[in-house]
Write an enzyme that holds these catalytic residues in place. Sequence first.
Site, PDB file in Angstrom:
ATOM      1  N   LYS A  27      48.539 -47.369  85.385  1.00  8.62           N
ATOM      2  CA  LYS A  27      48.074 -46.535  84.266  1.00  8.62           C
ATOM      3  C   LYS A  27      47.162 -47.376  83.381  1.00  8.62           C
ATOM      4  O   LYS A  27      47.597 -48.328  82.763  1.00  8.62           O
ATOM      5  CB  LYS A  27      49.282 -46.032  83.484  1.00  8.62           C
ATOM      6  CG  LYS A  27      48.963 -45.407  82.145  1.00  8.62           C
ATOM      7  CD  LYS A  27      48.553 -43.963  82.292  1.00  8.62           C
ATOM      8  CE  LYS A  27      48.340 -43.291  80.937  1.00  8.62           C
ATOM      9  NZ  LYS A  27      47.132 -43.737  80.227  1.00  8.62           N
ATOM     10  N   ASP A  29      44.968 -47.965  80.065  1.00 13.30           N
ATOM     11  CA  ASP A  29      45.156 -47.550  78.679  1.00 13.30           C
ATOM     12  C   ASP A  29      43.801 -47.162  78.097  1.00 13.30           C
ATOM     13  O   ASP A  29      42.981 -48.015  77.763  1.00 13.30           O
ATOM     14  CB  ASP A  29      45.787 -48.712  77.887  1.00 13.30           C
ATOM     15  CG  ASP A  29      46.352 -48.260  76.557  1.00 13.30           C
ATOM     16  OD1 ASP A  29      46.374 -47.046  76.293  1.00 13.30           O
ATOM     17  OD2 ASP A  29      46.760 -49.136  75.772  1.00 13.30           O
ATOM     18  N   GLU A 162      50.198 -50.872  80.870  1.00 14.87           N
ATOM     19  CA  GLU A 162      50.870 -49.745  80.210  1.00 14.87           C
ATOM     20  C   GLU A 162      51.970 -49.139  81.076  1.00 14.87           C
ATOM     21  O   GLU A 162      52.940 -48.599  80.560  1.00 14.87           O
ATOM     22  CB  GLU A 162      49.839 -48.670  79.864  1.00 14.87           C
ATOM     23  CG  GLU A 162      50.435 -47.549  79.042  1.00 14.87           C
ATOM     24  CD  GLU A 162      49.449 -46.439  78.725  1.00 14.87           C
ATOM     25  OE1 GLU A 162      49.919 -45.382  78.273  1.00 14.87           O
ATOM     26  OE2 GLU A 162      48.246 -46.607  78.941  1.00 14.87           O
TER      27      GLU A 162
END
Length: 196
Positions: A27, A29, A162
């Site tokens: 993921k 950010d 993240e």
Amino acid sequence: MPSTFEFCLPTKAATVPAGPDWLHEVKYDGYRLRVERDGDRVRLITRNGHNWTTRFPWIVEAARKVRQKQFVLDGEAVVLGLDGVSDFNALHSRKHDHEVQLCAFDLLSEGGDDLRKLPLHLRKANLDRLLARRPEGLFVNPFERGEIGPELFRAACRMGLEGIVSKHRERAYVGGRCRHWIKIKNRNHPAMEREL
């Protein structure tokens, strides 16, 4: 090109789904963004429906360099540090708008064809093909298959990232909150404090 697209939103979970039918992505950010190209016209649309086309010129320029003249990408607008890690503070500061690029993770439409009903693994294959000559400013989010998910999550946490998003490889793209996209967050990441 289909006229309306609703973002597919992941469901938060505490554990990474196991099994061979899941794809796992780091993921990044940043800001969720849809890139819509129709001929020479490129639009950058946020999750809240704002038009940010003038805000991120590098993404617009990169989208115009893609050979296919009609497509819709789903991805994350990010500023990458020298280490390749996304820097949300730099992105949010607006001082680096000219450096913002798109981490693309889904292809919703191509050449006028709506691809959202295709299973994810076919959309990913089409995305790889579309961006094979990757213009600077656009890159495809790599993913891992199957049981490696929990280990990928631990590695992402060790690197201070993240977290990860796990997606079922056979599912269509559906607007709104869905259970076949699962977001698992690093509890020590600053993004936890920004949660709505």
